[in-house]
Scaffold this motif. Sequence first.
Motif, PDB file in Angstrom:
ATOM      1  N   SER A 148       9.200   3.347  -6.596  1.00  0.00           N
ATOM      2  CA  SER A 148       9.530   2.437  -7.700  1.00  0.00           C
ATOM      3  C   SER A 148      10.112   3.178  -8.894  1.00  0.00           C
ATOM      4  O   SER A 148       9.848   4.377  -9.094  1.00  0.00           O
ATOM      5  N   SER A 161       5.107   3.122   2.598  1.00  0.00           N
ATOM      6  CA  SER A 161       5.368   3.798   1.318  1.00  0.00           C
ATOM      7  C   SER A 161       6.002   2.805   0.353  1.00  0.00           C
ATOM      8  O   SER A 161       6.620   1.829   0.772  1.00  0.00           O
ATOM      9  N   SER A 162       5.829   3.117  -0.921  1.00  0.00           N
ATOM     10  CA  SER A 162       6.433   2.268  -1.945  1.00  0.00           C
ATOM     11  C   SER A 162       7.018   3.174  -3.029  1.00  0.00           C
ATOM     12  O   SER A 162       6.298   3.941  -3.663  1.00  0.00           O
ATOM     13  N   CYS A 164       9.587  -1.135  -0.834  1.00  0.00           N
ATOM     14  CA  CYS A 164       8.308  -1.001  -0.133  1.00  0.00           C
ATOM     15  C   CYS A 164       8.540  -1.134   1.381  1.00  0.00           C
ATOM     16  O   CYS A 164       9.302  -2.000   1.821  1.00  0.00           O
ATOM     17  N   VAL A 215      11.066  -2.018  -6.918  1.00  0.00           N
ATOM     18  CA  VAL A 215      10.135  -1.434  -5.941  1.00  0.00           C
ATOM     19  C   VAL A 215      10.734  -1.572  -4.538  1.00  0.00           C
ATOM     20  O   VAL A 215      11.144  -2.661  -4.132  1.00  0.00           O
ATOM     21  N   SER A 261       6.713  -0.738   5.585  1.00  0.00           N
ATOM     22  CA  SER A 261       5.459  -0.653   6.355  1.00  0.00           C
ATOM     23  C   SER A 261       5.586   0.482   7.377  1.00  0.00           C
ATOM     24  O   SER A 261       5.178   0.350   8.515  1.00  0.00           O
ATOM     25  N   SER A 298       1.999   6.178  -1.260  1.00  0.00           N
ATOM     26  CA  SER A 298       2.159   6.117   0.191  1.00  0.00           C
ATOM     27  C   SER A 298       0.829   6.316   0.912  1.00  0.00           C
ATOM     28  O   SER A 298      -0.033   7.069   0.442  1.00  0.00           O
TER      29      SER A 298
END
Length: 496
Positions: free
Chosen positions: A483, A480-481, A420, A418, A422, A474
Amino acid sequence: MKLMRTLYGRISLTFLLLLVVMGGLQVFISVKSSVNYVCEASQKLNFSLAKGLANACAEFLRDSIDYKAINETMSHLQLINPGVNAYMLDQSGKIIAHFMGEDDLKRQVIDPTPINKFLADDAYQKLPIFGDDPRSLTRKKVFSVAPINFGFNQSSGYLYIVLVSARDELAGDGIWGSYILSTSALLLITTLLFGAASGLFLFFFLTKRLHEMTGVVKKFEKGQYTQRVPVGAEDEVGQLGIAFNHMAETMQNIMHDLERVDRLRREMVANISHDLRSPLASIQGYIETVLMKDEKLSTQERQAYLETILKNVNNLNRLVQQLFELSRLDARESEPIMEPFSIAELTQDVGLKFQPQAQDKNLRLTTQFPMNLPLVYGDIGMIERVLSNLIENALQYTPAGGKIVVELIPEFRAVKVVVCDSGIGISQDDLPHIFDRFYRVEKSRTRSSGGSGLGLAIAKKILETHDSSLAVKSTINAGSSFSFTLTTSKSDFNLS
Ligand code: ADP
């Protein structure tokens, strides 16, 4: 004639011909068997006629053939059964005398084989037996026969009585008016009419459905790809309709795909030309300025111009490389070399690689994973590319002061990766498109910052070759992330 070229015309004509032939055959068989039945009945009825007559005439054959007495006896018989003819034959079947008829004999010898058959013990069961008719060279008739003795020359012979046969009665004009034939004809006509009507009706409906299908296929051929055949009953024609509809569905999808691919191709060419044109124009502009001003430029200005040129060249280089990579992935020229590797080590290395960039932008880039993480199975170079693209994006779209975390989570026979951040996040409208080639959420901004819109497309394509996929979550202005999962290596399966 035009009708004969249609399936309906041909089936109908064949069917009608078949009906007529079958009907004719039916009439022929029923007339023949009826005639035979009547002959059999007549012969059975008169089976002992010759025997009785032979007994009655025995005394008129003692010294000579007493024609007068015999004719008299037989005239009684003719009263009841007109048309019968009686003959006296010797052992070989030769006619010695004949009674009750004109002198119009066409043959002198009767074939003795049917006579012997008639006199055999089981003759009654084998009726009708047809024998020669002396009044014709070809005709056969039912008869009754009995042995007789000629007292005058101590020899024996036969009394041969030709019966009025049903065949003669029915022959010629008689047959046409006969009950058997008229009944058979009526039966035939009814069968023909009924069969023909129901057959034509049935074929009409069968071919009507085929006609409808042809109409739909023709429309489809002209480009109306939404046309579908009404299926109706699930018989063979219905199955054909279903198969056609399936085929139409597939073709429609293929057409959509082709249109989409064509649109994408055009968009891509437009995007590539645009993305090449802007840095090229910039490079050209700066080089011209450097050349024109030459001496007038300060060292710092010259340095700044050259740095901008270099940045643009780097951007161009990156774009060309990404395009090349994507086209190799599309053409399946760069197949992954699958091997077990430590995803933890790789994540740490890539994290370290981007640390300077993160610090420059005042971002906190960290990696998190548990100890003893299993090896994963994949192409280490390709997975490094995916990780780099995701971290690069996170760095690019996260404002200063933000944080980026690369986390590895063990799952059942897999490890989830993942990335991730900010950062600025992606709107729900844009989310479904970010994996499309050249797609940029904010076109002008990303272009000026060098984003080509190919990074995620490449990552997605690489993961597809690993039987994996790229997922994204997101929230705008929150982060957003991205994976994906990688299966744990085969050696790991063996250990567990
Ligand atoms: P680019 O080279 O422009 O970054 P990508 O294919 O990597 O192209 O990304 C496509 C678009 O998705 C980007 O233009 C950007 O708008 C958006 N995007 C990708 N990653 C992020 C992220 N981590 N945060 C916000 N937006 C992102």
